[in-house]
Write an enzyme that holds these catalytic residues in place. Sequence first.
Site, PDB file in Angstrom:
ATOM      1  N   ARG A  34       0.802  -1.224   0.000  1.00 60.12           N
ATOM      2  CA  ARG A  34       0.000   0.000   0.000  1.00 60.12           C
ATOM      3  C   ARG A  34       0.834   1.274   0.000  1.00 60.12           C
ATOM      4  O   ARG A  34       0.312   2.354  -0.290  1.00 60.12           O
ATOM      5  CB  ARG A  34      -0.945   0.029   1.195  1.00 60.12           C
ATOM      6  CG  ARG A  34      -0.273  -0.137   2.536  1.00 60.12           C
ATOM      7  CD  ARG A  34      -1.181   0.301   3.675  1.00 60.12           C
ATOM      8  NE  ARG A  34      -1.309   1.751   3.726  1.00 60.12           N
ATOM      9  CZ  ARG A  34      -2.045   2.399   4.622  1.00 60.12           C
ATOM     10  NH1 ARG A  34      -2.739   1.718   5.514  1.00 60.12           N
ATOM     11  NH2 ARG A  34      -2.100   3.708   4.620  1.00 60.12           N
ATOM     12  N   GLY A 194      13.354   5.924  25.670  1.00 59.03           N
ATOM     13  CA  GLY A 194      13.606   4.539  25.305  1.00 59.03           C
ATOM     14  C   GLY A 194      15.030   4.331  24.837  1.00 59.03           C
ATOM     15  O   GLY A 194      15.550   5.110  24.027  1.00 59.03           O
ATOM     16  N   ILE A 198      16.418   1.369  18.499  1.00 58.76           N
ATOM     17  CA  ILE A 198      16.013   2.584  17.785  1.00 58.76           C
ATOM     18  C   ILE A 198      16.419   3.829  18.572  1.00 58.76           C
ATOM     19  O   ILE A 198      17.016   4.761  18.036  1.00 58.76           O
ATOM     20  CB  ILE A 198      14.494   2.578  17.521  1.00 58.76           C
ATOM     21  CG1 ILE A 198      14.128   1.466  16.541  1.00 58.76           C
ATOM     22  CG2 ILE A 198      14.040   3.933  16.954  1.00 58.76           C
ATOM     23  CD1 ILE A 198      12.628   1.284  16.342  1.00 58.76           C
ATOM     24  N   GLU A 217      15.221   5.954  30.240  1.00 59.95           N
ATOM     25  CA  GLU A 217      14.938   4.517  30.114  1.00 59.95           C
ATOM     26  C   GLU A 217      14.198   4.018  31.353  1.00 59.95           C
ATOM     27  O   GLU A 217      14.601   4.274  32.485  1.00 59.95           O
ATOM     28  CB  GLU A 217      16.236   3.735  29.925  1.00 59.95           C
ATOM     29  CG  GLU A 217      16.118   2.234  30.008  1.00 59.95           C
ATOM     30  CD  GLU A 217      15.084   1.653  29.052  1.00 59.95           C
ATOM     31  OE1 GLU A 217      14.231   0.864  29.525  1.00 59.95           O
ATOM     32  OE2 GLU A 217      15.120   1.981  27.845  1.00 59.95           O
ATOM     33  N   VAL A 284       9.706   4.087  22.242  1.00 58.00           N
ATOM     34  CA  VAL A 284       9.297   3.164  23.305  1.00 58.00           C
ATOM     35  C   VAL A 284       8.763   1.845  22.751  1.00 58.00           C
ATOM     36  O   VAL A 284       7.935   1.183  23.376  1.00 58.00           O
ATOM     37  CB  VAL A 284       8.247   3.822  24.224  1.00 58.00           C
ATOM     38  CG1 VAL A 284       8.871   4.940  25.035  1.00 58.00           C
ATOM     39  CG2 VAL A 284       7.058   4.345  23.414  1.00 58.00           C
ATOM     40  N   ASP A 325       7.550  -8.759  11.851  1.00 59.93           N
ATOM     41  CA  ASP A 325       7.197  -7.979  13.036  1.00 59.93           C
ATOM     42  C   ASP A 325       5.757  -8.209  13.477  1.00 59.93           C
ATOM     43  O   ASP A 325       5.461  -8.229  14.672  1.00 59.93           O
ATOM     44  CB  ASP A 325       7.396  -6.483  12.761  1.00 59.93           C
ATOM     45  CG  ASP A 325       8.863  -6.089  12.672  1.00 59.93           C
ATOM     46  OD1 ASP A 325       9.729  -6.983  12.789  1.00 59.93           O
ATOM     47  OD2 ASP A 325       9.147  -4.898  12.479  1.00 59.93           O
ATOM     48  N   HIS A 459      45.396 -13.001  11.479  1.00 62.63           N
ATOM     49  CA  HIS A 459      46.050 -11.914  12.217  1.00 62.63           C
ATOM     50  C   HIS A 459      46.619 -10.907  11.225  1.00 62.63           C
ATOM     51  O   HIS A 459      47.192 -11.299  10.206  1.00 62.63           O
ATOM     52  CB  HIS A 459      47.189 -12.481  13.071  1.00 62.63           C
ATOM     53  CG  HIS A 459      48.000 -11.434  13.756  1.00 62.63           C
ATOM     54  ND1 HIS A 459      47.572 -10.800  14.902  1.00 62.63           N
ATOM     55  CD2 HIS A 459      49.209 -10.883  13.443  1.00 62.63           C
ATOM     56  CE1 HIS A 459      48.481  -9.922  15.280  1.00 62.63           C
ATOM     57  NE2 HIS A 459      49.497  -9.945  14.411  1.00 62.63           N
TER      58      HIS A 459
END
Length: 480
Positions: A34, A194, A198, A217, A284, A325, A459
Amino acid sequence: MSTYDLIIIGSGPGGYVTAIRAAQLGLKTAIVEREHLGGICLNWGCIPTKALLRSAEIKHYADHAKDYGLTLNGTVTADVKAVVARSRGVSARLNTGVGFLMKKNKVDVIWGEAKITKPGEIIVSAPSKPAVQPAHPAPKGTLGHGTYTAKNIIVATGARPRVLPGIEPDGKLIWTYFEAMVPAEMPKSMVVMGSGAIGIEFASFYNAMGVDVTVVELMGQVMPVEDTEISKLAQKLLEKQGLKFILEAKVTKVEKGANSVTAHIETKDGKVQMITADRLISAVGVQGNIENLGLEALGVKTERGCIVTDGYGRTNVAGILAIGDVAGPPMLAHKAEHEGVICVEKIAGVPGVHAMDKSKVPGCTYCHPQVASVGLTEQKAKDAGHEIRVGRFSFAANGKAIALGEDQGLIKVIFDKKTGQLLGAHMVGAEVTELIQGFVVAIGLETTEEELMHTIFPHPTLSEMMKEAVLDAYGKVLNA
């Protein structure tokens, strides 16, 4: 009416990768979008934020040029419009790339908003509300509004910023990550609510750009999901750069001025302090985009704003699946992609498909210094009943880190004392978001400490610290 084997709602990393895999497996596939091909991650999240952070990193090195024996003529200043333009250009380039991939893999793109009317059927129409940010125009060759059917429908609609009552973003003084990504000018001061990925990434970016940043926080440590030891070191290193933190506190009220906000911050002891800043970023958390899809009417089970699924993306309603998500934490692009591949391979009947194992999903925060982890923290390993061995190795003892001028950081590994199983790995320091994959592979292959000890690391590299941390867990460390 057009019929498909599979329709995917949402073209973010989970959706478009799933569509490609479905096409590879011979499924006639369509994807509904969309707003933006590539979803939030590509357009307003993962990719453009990393472009911003890269600009901040370059400025950081320029500001410290003398540390590398270099002299710059004049002051290094940030051209905000140019920094934002570069970030948007990176996003646009990848957005075009997703369209090309859909065409290359013969995946139909349907432009509009989808609603599932019944299992196996969707109606696509004009969006019920405007996009959060201006939507891209429909690409050439996309299909339009109408009714479409498919045996399986995958919901991959992603998530959006969580809004706290009374502290709703207004696009001017109170920002979400959308506004924080495209500032018209650089504020002088900022409060960030927060300290998850993010919040910390934006705090790190704006701090590097010269903004006075305070992070608030609710929990007792920054980046609450990380190992406590790593979190404390990260906080210390960020504070050295000028960031300020108020832990175990919450913003209870915000008063708006003409061009500033005053945040009322309540600490755990009930005391309230007020900080006035030019802008406030609300970071948050996020919540799944489950509305207006028809899920409730169909009886699809949801919990805490996300769709409930099993390890293969299946919901409680046959033929309706969910990934990414919208299907719950961890809310990460790479989790969405892998989850989508598992989901579609199960649909296609690919043999030997394993259910999603969320314990093996790495997490990365791209602040400066970076933070990365996979598996159990030290405390969670103890809580799970493991008798553990812990190994640590400091960046200060690594030749490559010293040569880079990045000698502040730590690699930490956690093993089961009885079996030698690698339970978790946690890092803070330069380029650890690139290093963590070595431990992700090790955990995925059920590698033991013995095998890691006998692996030769090149290394001089930062990766040598990974082996040294393993050796430290067993009393065999060589360079510390």
